[in-house]
Structures are given as C-alpha cells and as structure tokens.
Design a protein around this motif. Sequence first.
Motif, PDB file in Angstrom:
ATOM      1  N   ALA A  77       0.704  -0.908  -0.364  1.00  0.00           N
ATOM      2  CA  ALA A  77      -0.196   0.103   0.233  1.00  0.00           C
ATOM      3  C   ALA A  77       1.193   1.266   0.195  1.00  0.00           C
ATOM      4  O   ALA A  77      -0.258   2.234  -0.026  1.00  0.00           O
ATOM      5  N   ASN A  78       2.579   1.424  -0.600  1.00  0.00           N
ATOM      6  CA  ASN A  78       3.065   2.691  -0.120  1.00  0.00           C
ATOM      7  C   ASN A  78       2.472   3.072  -1.535  1.00  0.00           C
ATOM      8  O   ASN A  78       3.077   4.376  -1.924  1.00  0.00           O
ATOM      9  N   THR A  79       1.894   2.725  -2.320  1.00  0.00           N
ATOM     10  CA  THR A  79       2.490   3.162  -3.735  1.00  0.00           C
ATOM     11  C   THR A  79       1.174   2.619  -4.888  1.00  0.00           C
ATOM     12  O   THR A  79       0.031   1.485  -4.368  1.00  0.00           O
ATOM     13  N   GLY A  80       0.696   3.392  -5.743  1.00  0.00           N
ATOM     14  CA  GLY A  80      -0.092   2.293  -6.716  1.00  0.00           C
ATOM     15  C   GLY A  80      -1.630   2.098  -6.012  1.00  0.00           C
ATOM     16  O   GLY A  80      -2.549   2.539  -5.774  1.00  0.00           O
ATOM     17  N   ILE A  81      -2.436   1.014  -6.391  1.00  0.00           N
ATOM     18  CA  ILE A  81      -4.185   0.546  -6.635  1.00  0.00           C
ATOM     19  C   ILE A  81      -4.009   0.891  -4.495  1.00  0.00           C
ATOM     20  O   ILE A  81      -4.971   0.926  -4.201  1.00  0.00           O
ATOM     21  N   GLY A  82      -3.039   0.038  -4.396  1.00  0.00           N
ATOM     22  CA  GLY A  82      -2.628  -0.203  -2.601  1.00  0.00           C
ATOM     23  C   GLY A  82      -3.107   0.592  -1.464  1.00  0.00           C
ATOM     24  O   GLY A  82      -3.938   1.314  -1.260  1.00  0.00           O
ATOM     25  N   ILE A  90      -6.353  -7.111   2.495  1.00  0.00           N
ATOM     26  CA  ILE A  90      -6.417  -6.730   1.251  1.00  0.00           C
ATOM     27  C   ILE A  90      -5.654  -7.045   0.636  1.00  0.00           C
ATOM     28  O   ILE A  90      -3.924  -6.697   0.266  1.00  0.00           O
ATOM     29  N   ASN A  91      -5.419  -8.100  -0.130  1.00  0.00           N
ATOM     30  CA  ASN A  91      -3.655  -8.547  -0.647  1.00  0.00           C
ATOM     31  C   ASN A  91      -3.336  -8.553  -2.277  1.00  0.00           C
ATOM     32  O   ASN A  91      -3.914  -8.416  -3.521  1.00  0.00           O
ATOM     33  N   ASN A  92      -3.242  -6.615  -2.349  1.00  0.00           N
ATOM     34  CA  ASN A  92      -2.978  -5.895  -3.440  1.00  0.00           C
ATOM     35  C   ASN A  92      -1.557  -6.542  -4.005  1.00  0.00           C
ATOM     36  O   ASN A  92      -1.543  -6.639  -4.745  1.00  0.00           O
ATOM     37  N   ALA A  93      -0.416  -6.011  -2.653  1.00  0.00           N
ATOM     38  CA  ALA A  93       0.869  -5.848  -3.850  1.00  0.00           C
ATOM     39  C   ALA A  93       1.282  -7.376  -4.554  1.00  0.00           C
ATOM     40  O   ALA A  93       0.478  -8.686  -4.715  1.00  0.00           O
ATOM     41  N   GLY A  94       1.918  -7.238  -5.413  1.00  0.00           N
ATOM     42  CA  GLY A  94       1.728  -7.898  -6.572  1.00  0.00           C
ATOM     43  C   GLY A  94       3.553  -7.205  -8.172  1.00  0.00           C
ATOM     44  O   GLY A  94       3.615  -6.259  -7.638  1.00  0.00           O
ATOM     45  N   VAL A  95       3.677  -8.637  -8.548  1.00  0.00           N
ATOM     46  CA  VAL A  95       4.537  -7.733  -9.544  1.00  0.00           C
ATOM     47  C   VAL A  95       4.267  -8.111 -11.261  1.00  0.00           C
ATOM     48  O   VAL A  95       3.535  -9.411 -11.277  1.00  0.00           O
ATOM     49  N   GLU A 128       3.032   2.212 -11.304  1.00  0.00           N
ATOM     50  CA  GLU A 128       3.936   1.746 -11.098  1.00  0.00           C
ATOM     51  C   GLU A 128       4.692   0.026 -11.220  1.00  0.00           C
ATOM     52  O   GLU A 128       5.800  -0.484 -11.734  1.00  0.00           O
ATOM     53  N   LEU A 129       3.636  -0.593 -12.162  1.00  0.00           N
ATOM     54  CA  LEU A 129       3.193  -2.070 -11.851  1.00  0.00           C
ATOM     55  C   LEU A 129       4.364  -2.655 -13.221  1.00  0.00           C
ATOM     56  O   LEU A 129       4.993  -3.663 -13.469  1.00  0.00           O
ATOM     57  N   VAL A 130       4.584  -1.191 -14.331  1.00  0.00           N
ATOM     58  CA  VAL A 130       5.099  -1.703 -15.423  1.00  0.00           C
ATOM     59  C   VAL A 130       6.820  -1.809 -15.324  1.00  0.00           C
ATOM     60  O   VAL A 130       7.355  -0.883 -16.891  1.00  0.00           O
ATOM     61  N   ARG A 131       7.099  -0.767 -14.255  1.00  0.00           N
ATOM     62  CA  ARG A 131       7.997  -0.687 -14.179  1.00  0.00           C
ATOM     63  C   ARG A 131       9.370  -1.238 -14.615  1.00  0.00           C
ATOM     64  O   ARG A 131      10.391  -0.571 -15.205  1.00  0.00           O
ATOM     65  N   HIS A 132       9.320  -2.266 -14.837  1.00  0.00           N
ATOM     66  CA  HIS A 132      10.075  -3.069 -15.379  1.00  0.00           C
ATOM     67  C   HIS A 132      10.395  -3.112 -16.625  1.00  0.00           C
ATOM     68  O   HIS A 132      11.342  -4.277 -17.152  1.00  0.00           O
ATOM     69  N   SER A 133       9.517  -2.693 -17.115  1.00  0.00           N
ATOM     70  CA  SER A 133       9.478  -3.146 -18.820  1.00  0.00           C
ATOM     71  C   SER A 133       9.876  -1.757 -19.882  1.00  0.00           C
ATOM     72  O   SER A 133       8.398  -1.117 -19.357  1.00  0.00           O
ATOM     73  N   PHE A 134      10.102  -1.077 -20.408  1.00  0.00           N
ATOM     74  CA  PHE A 134      10.185  -0.097 -21.283  1.00  0.00           C
ATOM     75  C   PHE A 134       9.383   0.089 -22.155  1.00  0.00           C
ATOM     76  O   PHE A 134       8.635   1.263 -21.627  1.00  0.00           O
ATOM     77  N   LEU A 183       6.260  -1.208 -21.960  1.00  0.00           N
ATOM     78  CA  LEU A 183       4.906  -1.196 -21.387  1.00  0.00           C
ATOM     79  C   LEU A 183       4.877   0.454 -20.932  1.00  0.00           C
ATOM     80  O   LEU A 183       3.806   0.973 -20.870  1.00  0.00           O
ATOM     81  N   CYS A 184       6.092   0.744 -20.264  1.00  0.00           N
ATOM     82  CA  CYS A 184       6.465   2.394 -19.313  1.00  0.00           C
ATOM     83  C   CYS A 184       5.646   3.017 -20.830  1.00  0.00           C
ATOM     84  O   CYS A 184       4.417   4.109 -20.783  1.00  0.00           O
ATOM     85  N   LEU A 185       6.594   2.864 -21.695  1.00  0.00           N
ATOM     86  CA  LEU A 185       6.095   3.712 -23.153  1.00  0.00           C
ATOM     87  C   LEU A 185       4.925   4.288 -23.431  1.00  0.00           C
ATOM     88  O   LEU A 185       4.348   4.749 -23.523  1.00  0.00           O
ATOM     89  N   LEU A 186       4.317   2.683 -23.697  1.00  0.00           N
ATOM     90  CA  LEU A 186       3.133   2.495 -24.305  1.00  0.00           C
ATOM     91  C   LEU A 186       1.790   2.781 -22.915  1.00  0.00           C
ATOM     92  O   LEU A 186       0.548   3.614 -23.568  1.00  0.00           O
ATOM     93  N   TRP A 187       2.446   3.130 -21.640  1.00  0.00           N
ATOM     94  CA  TRP A 187       1.829   3.411 -20.331  1.00  0.00           C
ATOM     95  C   TRP A 187       1.441   4.644 -20.473  1.00  0.00           C
ATOM     96  O   TRP A 187       0.204   5.229 -20.288  1.00  0.00           O
ATOM     97  N   ARG A 188       2.835   5.758 -20.803  1.00  0.00           N
ATOM     98  CA  ARG A 188       2.638   7.010 -20.834  1.00  0.00           C
ATOM     99  C   ARG A 188       1.370   7.708 -22.399  1.00  0.00           C
ATOM    100  O   ARG A 188       1.274   8.245 -22.597  1.00  0.00           O
ATOM    101  N   LEU A 189       1.704   6.346 -23.242  1.00  0.00           N
ATOM    102  CA  LEU A 189       0.823   7.039 -24.850  1.00  0.00           C
ATOM    103  C   LEU A 189       0.020   6.679 -24.375  1.00  0.00           C
ATOM    104  O   LEU A 189      -0.736   7.519 -25.139  1.00  0.00           O
ATOM    105  N   PHE A 190      -0.755   6.596 -23.925  1.00  0.00           N
ATOM    106  CA  PHE A 190      -2.429   5.916 -24.210  1.00  0.00           C
ATOM    107  C   PHE A 190      -2.930   6.145 -22.704  1.00  0.00           C
ATOM    108  O   PHE A 190      -3.878   5.398 -22.401  1.00  0.00           O
TER     109      PHE A 190
END
Length: 245
Positions: A47-52, A123-128, A166-172, A174-181
């Motif tokens: 719960a330190n970031t994102g949806i959580g 709430i089991n929210n954490a994930g990678v 921040e879920l897509v942080r490991h994929s350049f 996806l980060c780009l696509l996330w920004r574009l869309f």
Amino acid sequence: MLLTLGLLISFFSFLYMIAPSIRKFFAGGICRTSVQLPGKVVVVTGANTGIGKETARELARRGARVYIACRDVLKGESAASEIRADTKNSQVLVRKLDLSDTKSIRAFAEGFLAEEKQLHLLINNAGVMMCPYSKTTDGFETHIGVNHLGTGVTTYSVHPGIVSSELVRHSFILCLLWRLFSLFLKSAQEGTQTTLHCALAEDLEPQSGKYFSDCKKSWVCPRARNNKTAERLWTVSCDLLGIHW
Ligand SMILES: NC(=O)c1ccc[n+]([C@@H]2O[C@H](COP(=O)([O-])OP(=O)(O)OC[C@H]3O[C@@H](n4cnc5c(N)ncnc54)[C@H](OP(=O)(O)O)[C@@H]3O)[C@@H](O)[C@H]2O)c1
C-alpha cells in the motif's frame, strides 16, 4: 501537406474535446457503498504506492485502522503520512512485509497477532509484473513466489482494469505504451473501486470466491474454474511452502 496538417490538427482537437468522455468511459465501475469502518482493522499489502495506496486511503477515510504492509518501510511511512494528513485518521500504521521471503511473512503475521485481536479486512494487493528473472529468498521464481505463494489464498479475486501505476516499471516498452495511452488508463483511485466494492459491499457474502471486475462479477475461463486443477494447485503450493493443514 497542408491538408494532412489540417486533418491532423482537427483530429487532435477533436480528441482533446472528447477526452473527458473517453476518461469517463475507461474509468469503469464505482464502489457506491457508504459503509463506514470505525473500530475495524484492515491490512493492505503493497500500500505504499499505486492501487494499494488508494485502497488504504479510502479505508482510512472511512475510519478503519489501516496497516500498510510493505517491503520498504520508508516508502510506507511516506505514504502513511500523506494518507494521515489527507484523511485526518491517525490510525494509519506501517509494518514490514516482504512477500518474497516467507520468514518476513511469518514475522509480520506474528507481530500483527501480538498487536491486534481481530483482522476485519485483508487486501492482498501487492504484486509484481514482468520483472527480470530472479528468485525469492526461498528459491521460487519471483512472480510465482510473490504473486501466488507469498500472497496466499484470497477470498475474492479482482481485476482492477488497466491502471496507471508503477506495475510496468520493469518493462521499458510498457512504460512507453502506458505514457502514450495514459488517456485511456484508469487512475489508481479508479483502479481501486472493484477492491473497495468487494471489501465493503454488504450483500456479497454468497459470492465469496468469485472473480470481480468493474465492481461486478466477471467471467472466468473454464480452466480456472476446474476444481481438480484448483485442488492440485492448493496441494502443490502447500508442499512448496512446507505447510500441512
Ligand atoms: N496496474 C494494472 O493495470 C493492474 C492490472 C491487473 C492487475 N493489477 C494488480 O494490482 C495490484 C497492484 O498493482 P499496482 O498497479 O498498484 O502496481 P504497483 O504500483 O507496482 O504496486 C505494487 C505494490 O506491490 C508491492 N510489492 C511488490 N513486491 C513486493 C514484495 N515482495 N513484498 C511486498 N510488497 C511488494 C510494491 O512495493 P514496492 O513499491 O516496494 O515495489 C507496491 O507497493 C498488483 O497485484 C497487480 O498485479 C494491476
């Protein structure tokens, strides 16, 4: 050339004009219950970031004592102080939990049991997602170790939609696509609505174990509904963790 430019400008102006409607369309379902949670104890993992973080914020706003369970306590403290200031609820607490280490999970559970008599909402929210190949402290591949074995068995499963986080942080890519869309993505606050719905709606008890998306029950493919497969997954998971019931 001029015609193309004109068409492009018209297209983007049109897109800009209808942007609010597009956002509304992609925002998805809304949790409409007005349930308040004074005296209730809640744990939100990751719960330190994102949806959580948005889930923790809303549950704190409704008066619950909220435990932010996260692997980076400093990040957790920063989220907690933001939530405390925003909701005027001082009962937002941070505890260390690293789901990639079963020792950390056990230590968290023991600490929690020593502090609290009851847990009303977990709430089991954490994930990678898409992290480079690596193994957890216990030697499991990270995705299976954190998302499945570390998190354990959930009562409801929810899909939050495609959410800007921040879920897509490991994929350049996806980060780009996330920004574009980004216009078409849900915000983290919109992404938490189905979680909140499942945690708070009062008439969902008979639907325990079902799969939810956009605040309503959703379709699950036949393989995921196969009881034999589920039983086998349960047994294999318990064996891997050395748990005997
Ligand atoms: N965003 C989407 O479009 C989407 C779509 C489908 C499902 N989901 C699911 O929604 C949940 C929340 O995702 P999000 O979008 O909010 O992603 P996020 O911004 O990356 O947040 C994930 C959270 O999980 C925590 N976490 C990761 N590994 C952990 C570990 N080993 N131990 C403890 N905490 C750990 C992260 O902590 P750190 O900050 O320390 O890394 C972070 O707090 C995830 O389960 C994700 O799979 C999201």
